[in-house]
Design a protein around this motif. Structure first.
Motif, PDB file in Angstrom:
ATOM      1  N   SER A 162       0.851  -1.252   0.054  1.00 23.77           N
ATOM      2  CA  SER A 162       0.075   0.004   0.206  1.00 23.77           C
ATOM      3  C   SER A 162       0.828   1.290   0.121  1.00 23.77           C
ATOM      4  O   SER A 162       0.690   2.166  -0.996  1.00 23.77           O
ATOM      5  N   LEU A 163       2.041   1.468   0.815  1.00 24.66           N
ATOM      6  CA  LEU A 163       2.879   2.476   1.001  1.00 24.66           C
ATOM      7  C   LEU A 163       3.734   2.681  -0.459  1.00 24.66           C
ATOM      8  O   LEU A 163       3.649   3.700  -0.932  1.00 24.66           O
ATOM      9  N   LEU A 164       3.970   1.657  -0.967  1.00 32.99           N
ATOM     10  CA  LEU A 164       4.669   1.656  -2.309  1.00 32.99           C
ATOM     11  C   LEU A 164       3.782   2.119  -3.308  1.00 32.99           C
ATOM     12  O   LEU A 164       4.052   2.921  -4.215  1.00 32.99           O
ATOM     13  N   HIS A 165       2.492   1.741  -3.324  1.00 28.58           N
ATOM     14  CA  HIS A 165       1.542   2.129  -4.271  1.00 28.58           C
ATOM     15  C   HIS A 165       1.342   3.606  -4.181  1.00 28.58           C
ATOM     16  O   HIS A 165       1.371   4.229  -5.064  1.00 28.58           O
ATOM     17  N   ASP A 166       1.242   4.179  -2.819  1.00 27.64           N
ATOM     18  CA  ASP A 166       0.910   5.574  -2.831  1.00 27.64           C
ATOM     19  C   ASP A 166       2.140   6.459  -3.172  1.00 27.64           C
ATOM     20  O   ASP A 166       1.897   7.352  -3.836  1.00 27.64           O
ATOM     21  N   ALA A 167       3.172   6.000  -2.778  1.00 30.33           N
ATOM     22  CA  ALA A 167       4.332   6.794  -3.209  1.00 30.33           C
ATOM     23  C   ALA A 167       4.572   6.635  -4.804  1.00 30.33           C
ATOM     24  O   ALA A 167       4.834   7.892  -5.323  1.00 30.33           O
ATOM     25  N   PHE A 168       4.444   5.528  -5.345  1.00 29.54           N
ATOM     26  CA  PHE A 168       4.494   5.371  -7.012  1.00 29.54           C
ATOM     27  C   PHE A 168       3.306   6.140  -7.617  1.00 29.54           C
ATOM     28  O   PHE A 168       3.682   6.564  -8.706  1.00 29.54           O
ATOM     29  N   ILE A 169       2.150   6.337  -7.282  1.00 29.67           N
ATOM     30  CA  ILE A 169       1.073   6.889  -7.689  1.00 29.67           C
ATOM     31  C   ILE A 169       1.339   8.406  -7.746  1.00 29.67           C
ATOM     32  O   ILE A 169       1.212   8.877  -8.819  1.00 29.67           O
ATOM     33  N   VAL A 170       2.000   8.711  -6.790  1.00 26.89           N
ATOM     34  CA  VAL A 170       2.308  10.449  -6.749  1.00 26.89           C
ATOM     35  C   VAL A 170       3.395  10.652  -7.638  1.00 26.89           C
ATOM     36  O   VAL A 170       3.449  11.566  -8.509  1.00 26.89           O
ATOM     37  N   VAL A 171       4.424   9.822  -7.752  1.00 31.87           N
ATOM     38  CA  VAL A 171       5.511   9.879  -8.580  1.00 31.87           C
ATOM     39  C   VAL A 171       5.158   9.889 -10.097  1.00 31.87           C
ATOM     40  O   VAL A 171       5.466  10.626 -11.010  1.00 31.87           O
ATOM     41  N   SER A 172       4.142   9.033 -10.379  1.00 30.08           N
ATOM     42  CA  SER A 172       3.606   8.567 -11.649  1.00 30.08           C
ATOM     43  C   SER A 172       2.931   9.975 -11.952  1.00 30.08           C
ATOM     44  O   SER A 172       2.996  10.400 -13.476  1.00 30.08           O
ATOM     45  N   LEU A 173       2.040  10.563 -11.077  1.00 29.55           N
ATOM     46  CA  LEU A 173       1.297  11.601 -11.575  1.00 29.55           C
ATOM     47  C   LEU A 173       2.141  12.824 -11.963  1.00 29.55           C
ATOM     48  O   LEU A 173       2.055  13.598 -12.622  1.00 29.55           O
ATOM     49  N   PHE A 174       3.273  13.095 -11.101  1.00 27.21           N
ATOM     50  CA  PHE A 174       4.249  14.007 -11.227  1.00 27.21           C
ATOM     51  C   PHE A 174       4.858  13.723 -12.807  1.00 27.21           C
ATOM     52  O   PHE A 174       5.342  14.789 -13.484  1.00 27.21           O
ATOM     53  N   SER A 175       5.099  12.652 -13.146  1.00 24.16           N
ATOM     54  CA  SER A 175       5.866  12.189 -14.436  1.00 24.16           C
ATOM     55  C   SER A 175       4.816  12.548 -15.358  1.00 24.16           C
ATOM     56  O   SER A 175       5.350  13.080 -16.443  1.00 24.16           O
ATOM     57  N   ILE A 176       3.673  11.785 -15.347  1.00 20.01           N
ATOM     58  CA  ILE A 176       2.690  12.224 -16.365  1.00 20.01           C
ATOM     59  C   ILE A 176       2.333  13.802 -16.686  1.00 20.01           C
ATOM     60  O   ILE A 176       2.234  14.182 -17.775  1.00 20.01           O
ATOM     61  N   PHE A 177       2.084  14.633 -15.756  1.00 23.35           N
ATOM     62  CA  PHE A 177       1.893  16.017 -15.903  1.00 23.35           C
ATOM     63  C   PHE A 177       3.053  16.820 -15.964  1.00 23.35           C
ATOM     64  O   PHE A 177       3.018  18.045 -16.006  1.00 23.35           O
TER      65      PHE A 177
END
Length: 304
Positions: A162-177
């Protein structure tokens, strides 16, 4: 007596897993192609934070830099009275450049101009990036140890996913945008990890309490227990995330440009953290715990 939950979270777990996997895959592709948009903290460069003492605008500030012979990679104007100019350069500027920029602004705005300059060379940028990774890893390992001691290893595995999911989701969104990643972003990631594990542990604690009085024979019994535990803590989870989200939104809307991306990362992380605590962590623990039942009387519930 069966608990009448409003929505069967366990039954629809595959849909929630699919959403997270989709965002993660998009993030991986974006990271592989474009990498992250690193700020001056993680790449060599110079940052000017100039207070001019009166209202200004971005076009006027850009003209001053241009007339002085400089072209900043990013330029923003903010502050309470639009009197602060923030400019970032992808290269390291020397003392002579700093003096020249300050003189250019004083020629337009007078002696009230004050300037703060932050310069990061290549070695420092690399060192900051490595230490940021170590900080995230250390906090994650500490959380795993804590959850393993307080609960059991299945809870720890679900929590770390769950923690890795949260961190990577934020990283992914920053990369996407293509949002800028700097040291405040790392602070936001660490804050998100702490918030997410707190929310997850509240649900896990309820699961553990309900386990004390449960008679589990089939997957359906276990699924009912998890659903009941989630809904018993749902009001608390919603109230907590709304309270913190309002604060993060206020920082994003009314805060200075220096903390705007930090606030945005917090907003992404708060939503992702609540989502993962409810829809990811608990169903993962359920699947792990189901292996210990030793009963084939009922098959796992699936979506209809």
């Amino acid at each position: 007596m069966r608990y009448n939950f409003k929505f069967d979270i366990v039954r629809h777990r595959r849909k929630f897993f699919a959403v997270s996997i989709a965002i993660t895959l998009i993030g991986i592709v974006m990271l592989a192609i474009f990498n992250l948009n690193y700020g001056v903290d993680f790449r060599a460069g110079t940052n000017f934070d100039i207070t001019v003492g009166q209202a200004t605008d971005q076009a006027k500030a850009a003209d001053i830099f241009k007339n002085a012979g400089y072209d900043p990679s990013t330029l923003t104007v903010g502050g309470t009275n639009n009197d602060r100019v923030t400019a970032r350069f992808d290269k390291v500027l020397g003392q002579a450049d700093e003096t020249k920029v300050q003189a250019a602004f004083k020629a337009v705005y007078g002696d009230k101009v004050s300037m703060e300059v932050n310069t990061v060379d290549t070695e420092i940028a690399r060192d900051l990036a490595v230490k940021a990774i170590y900080a995230v890893l250390a906090s994650t390992i500490g959380i795993v140890i804590y959850v393993s001691i307080r609960f059991e290893w299945r809870f720890a595995i679900a929590a770390i996913i769950s923690l890795l999911h949260d961190a990577f989701i934020v990283v992914s969104l920053f990369s996407i945008f293509r949002l800028e990643v700097d040291l405040p972003f790392i602070a936001a990631i660490l804050t998100i990890i702490g918030y997410s594990i707190n929310d997850t542990i509240v649900i896990f604690d309820r699961v553990r309490e309900n386990l004390r009085f449960a008679k589990l024979k089939t997957f359906d019994d276990l699924a009912e227990l998890v659903n009941r535990s989630i809904w018993q803590t749902m009001t608390r989870s919603i109230n907590t995330v709304i309270t913190v989200l309002i604060a993060a939104l206020c920082l994003f809307i009314f805060g200075s440009p220096a903390i705007r991306l930090f606030s945005l990362a917090m907003i992404f992380g708060l939503v992702s953290g609540t989502y993962s605590s409810v829809f990811i962590a608990s169903p993962i623990w359920l699947l792990l715990k189901n292996r210990t039942l030793g009963s084939k009387a009922a098959k796992p519930a699936v979506e209809k």
